[in-house]
Design a protein around this motif. Structure first.
Motif, mmCIF file in Angstrom:
data_model
loop_
_atom_site.group_PDB
_atom_site.id
_atom_site.type_symbol
_atom_site.label_atom_id
_atom_site.label_comp_id
_atom_site.label_asym_id
_atom_site.label_seq_id
_atom_site.Cartn_x
_atom_site.Cartn_y
_atom_site.Cartn_z
ATOM 1 N N ILE A 170 1.260 9.421 -5.655
ATOM 2 C CA ILE A 170 1.835 10.751 -5.421
ATOM 3 C C ILE A 170 2.720 11.164 -6.594
ATOM 4 O O ILE A 170 2.688 12.323 -7.046
ATOM 5 C CB ILE A 170 2.628 10.750 -4.098
ATOM 6 C CG1 ILE A 170 1.667 10.580 -2.912
ATOM 7 C CG2 ILE A 170 3.438 12.032 -3.946
ATOM 8 C CD1 ILE A 170 2.356 10.392 -1.586
ATOM 9 N N TRP B 41 0.840 -1.204 0.000
ATOM 10 C CA TRP B 41 0.000 0.000 0.000
ATOM 11 C C TRP B 41 0.868 1.246 0.000
ATOM 12 O O TRP B 41 0.518 2.262 -0.622
ATOM 13 C CB TRP B 41 -0.926 -0.016 1.209
ATOM 14 C CG TRP B 41 -2.123 -0.894 1.019
ATOM 15 C CD1 TRP B 41 -2.374 -2.081 1.645
ATOM 16 C CD2 TRP B 41 -3.225 -0.683 0.130
ATOM 17 N NE1 TRP B 41 -3.557 -2.619 1.203
ATOM 18 C CE2 TRP B 41 -4.116 -1.781 0.277
ATOM 19 C CE3 TRP B 41 -3.550 0.326 -0.760
ATOM 20 C CZ2 TRP B 41 -5.287 -1.884 -0.443
ATOM 21 C CZ3 TRP B 41 -4.735 0.209 -1.484
ATOM 22 C CH2 TRP B 41 -5.583 -0.884 -1.317
ATOM 23 N N GLY B 42 2.007 1.182 0.706
ATOM 24 C CA GLY B 42 2.914 2.325 0.692
ATOM 25 C C GLY B 42 3.476 2.593 -0.687
ATOM 26 O O GLY B 42 3.564 3.746 -1.130
ATOM 27 N N ALA C 157 0.844 4.154 -2.721
ATOM 28 C CA ALA C 157 0.670 5.575 -2.394
ATOM 29 C C ALA C 157 1.763 6.421 -3.026
ATOM 30 O O ALA C 157 1.502 7.514 -3.550
ATOM 31 C CB ALA C 157 0.668 5.747 -0.867
#
Length: 509
Positions: free
Chosen positions: A366, A358-359, A362
């Motif tokens: 971004i 998930w990081g 993200a």
């Protein structure tokens, strides 16, 4: 589920071995799997591409649209491989007839919305497509299936993501390598991808990406389905159930044989003995033998490495934990706390892997948002305020004050005096000065000659070809000490004012 129809050996196996089994399954049923997959996927992808091209979507939008639709395509691969494993590989006609069921009865909306970013997609896909449960029961089922082997499914998804990205890069590199002018091809491709243009080069990259999906995705689905079978076998003890079914089948066969023998004896009229009592006695004997053999069969199963033996597990422990004395407590017969479960380490690792994915997701989002924000003015044709041109480029002074007014005439006089290097240097400096001050090409002081060529080509100026020829002559003179032909150099001096009106640079600056 008819376990006795399974055509694969069902036993307890590690998760990585299950993934390897899935790859072998895809290779074994290659023909029915890929025929149905291509007949379903190619028209869908072609339709999406046609609509996107007609709507003038950008390259990135088409790319994301095809990536987004993959869960729908995966359902056809799972339909074929799930039936082939149970000995009834569907024909192409059966696969095509199942398309309405695949599209409307397998929770496709969930797969294309909030579950699209799930790293366990290949593992939980059979729960949605094959088990037919909904709501809370489906969530509990997916969670139970994902326990212990979720990290393997996540690694499989990450590996597939890397494969799909590396394949088009390698294919494009190969095409660039065999092309006549690989530098030009690579520059044009990077330029189209950077500016998000739909062109011949970007469409070729998109085609390689689609080809990678068509080759890899059925293998990905088969590997995930093999993980699903492994997990269900562990939870529901399918291998033990199969052994009991075999025992029951042998008993039934023995009973049938005895019953047939009894009928045969009655038919031919041999009734000297009490056949009924003999059959009953024999049947009871076989049943008793089967029951007596059952514990031995169970012991044989439990002696397999997956069930028996001791396992030594090591874990790191803080030094302070050793100093803490355990209080004297009375024996506690209550169930151990959750933290004492040895499987918690694996669960924690699985959770950490999920949070890591998930990081990464993200960060990708971004980065895409940052790219869109930074490139939005250029996309709209709204160029921001330009920075001041540098005073030097590649160690050459390009300030208008350092140049004579009639550059071409001064360079021509230098040629006649035999100073070819100074003449070329003056023409090159003058060209850079005009490009930076008049045409607003965004040079930097750290740019090399090749960087200047790239920037001028990207600016799509009419003088790009002349500048490239002049730069190549300058590079040969400056670094290889090869002087150009005087006639060619004089021709450059005569053409120079037509491309770079020197007087206009003073007006622009």
């Amino acid at each position: 589920m008819q376990l006795d129809r399974l055509v694969i050996v069902l036993r307890t196996r590690p998760a990585n071995e299950a993934i390897d089994l899935g790859v072998r399954m895809a290779m074994h049923w290659f023909k029915p799997l890929y025929i149905a997959w291509l007949c379903f996927s190619l028209p869908v992808i072609g339709l999406l591409f046609g609509l996107s091209y007609w709507a003038e979507f950008s390259y990135t939008a088409i790319y994301l649209l095809i990536w987004w639709i993959k869960p729908m395509l995966d359902r056809m691969a799972l339909f074929v491989i799930s039936r082939a494993v149970f000995g009834s590989a569907p024909t192409l006609r059966q696969s095509l007839k199942a398309i309405p069921t695949i599209l409307f009865k397998t929770r496709l909306i969930r797969a294309l919305t909030w579950a699209r970013f799930s790293p366990y997609r290949s593992l939980t896909l059979p729960v949605d497509v094959l088990e037919g449960i909904k709501g809370r029961n489906a969530r509990i089922r997916r969670k139970a299936i994902s326990n212990y082997i979720g990290i393997n499914a996540a690694v499989l998804t990450l590996f597939g993501f890397v494969v799909e990205k590396i394949f088009p890069v390698c294919a494009i590199a190969f095409v660039a390598m065999i092309s006549i002018d690989n530098n030009s091809y690579t520059d044009d491709l990077l330029k189209d991808l950077w500016f998000n243009n739909v062109s011949y080069h970007s469409l070729m990259a998109l085609g390689f990406y689609i080809l990678g999906i068509l080759l890899w995705e059925p293998i990905y689905v088969a590997a995930g389905f093999s993980l699903y079978l492994k997990r269900r076998s562990d939870i529901e003890a399918w291998d033990i159930e199969l052994e009991f079914r075999k025992i029951e089948k042998r008993s039934r066969i023995a009973s049938s044989t005895l019953f047939g023998a009894m009928l045969l004896v009655l038919t031919i009229g041999i009734s000297g003995y009490s056949s009924h009592s003999y059959a009953s006695q024999s049947n009871s004997t076989v049943r008793q033998e089967t029951i007596n053999d059952a514990p031995e069969k169970l012991q044989q199963i439990l002696k397999q490495p997956e069930y028996g033996g001791k396992e030594v597990r090591k874990r790191l422990k803080f030094m302070q934990e050793k100093k803490v004395k355990k209080p004297n407590k009375k024996p506690d017969f209550s169930p151990p706390p959750v933290s004492a479960n040895p499987n918690n380490a694996l669960l924690a690792l699985t959770g950490a892997g999920q949070w890591m994915l998930w990081g990464i997701l993200a960060l990708v989002v971004i980065a895409i948002a940052y790219f869109i924000i930074m490139r939005l003015p250029d996309m709209r044709g709204q160029k921001g305020q330009k920075e001041a041109p540098p005073a030097q480029i590649a160690g050459l002074d390009i300030q208008p004050e350092s140049l004579p007014e009639n550059i071409a005439e001064v360079a021509l006089s230098m040629i006649h005096s035999g100073d070819l290097r100074s003449a070329l240097s003056l023409l090159f400096r003058g060209s850079l000065s005009v490009l930076a001050h008049r045409d607003r090409v965004m040079f930097r002081s750290s740019d090399t000659e090749q960087d200047c060529i790239r920037l001028v080509k990207r600016a799509e100026l009419n003088s790009a070809a002349f500048f490239i020829k002049l730069t190549q002559l300058w590079l040969a003179q400056a670094y290889a000490h090869r002087s150009p032909d005087i006639t060619k150099l004089e021709q450059l001096c005569r053409e120079w004012p037509t491309h770079y009106d020197h007087q206009s640079q003073w007006e622009a600056s």
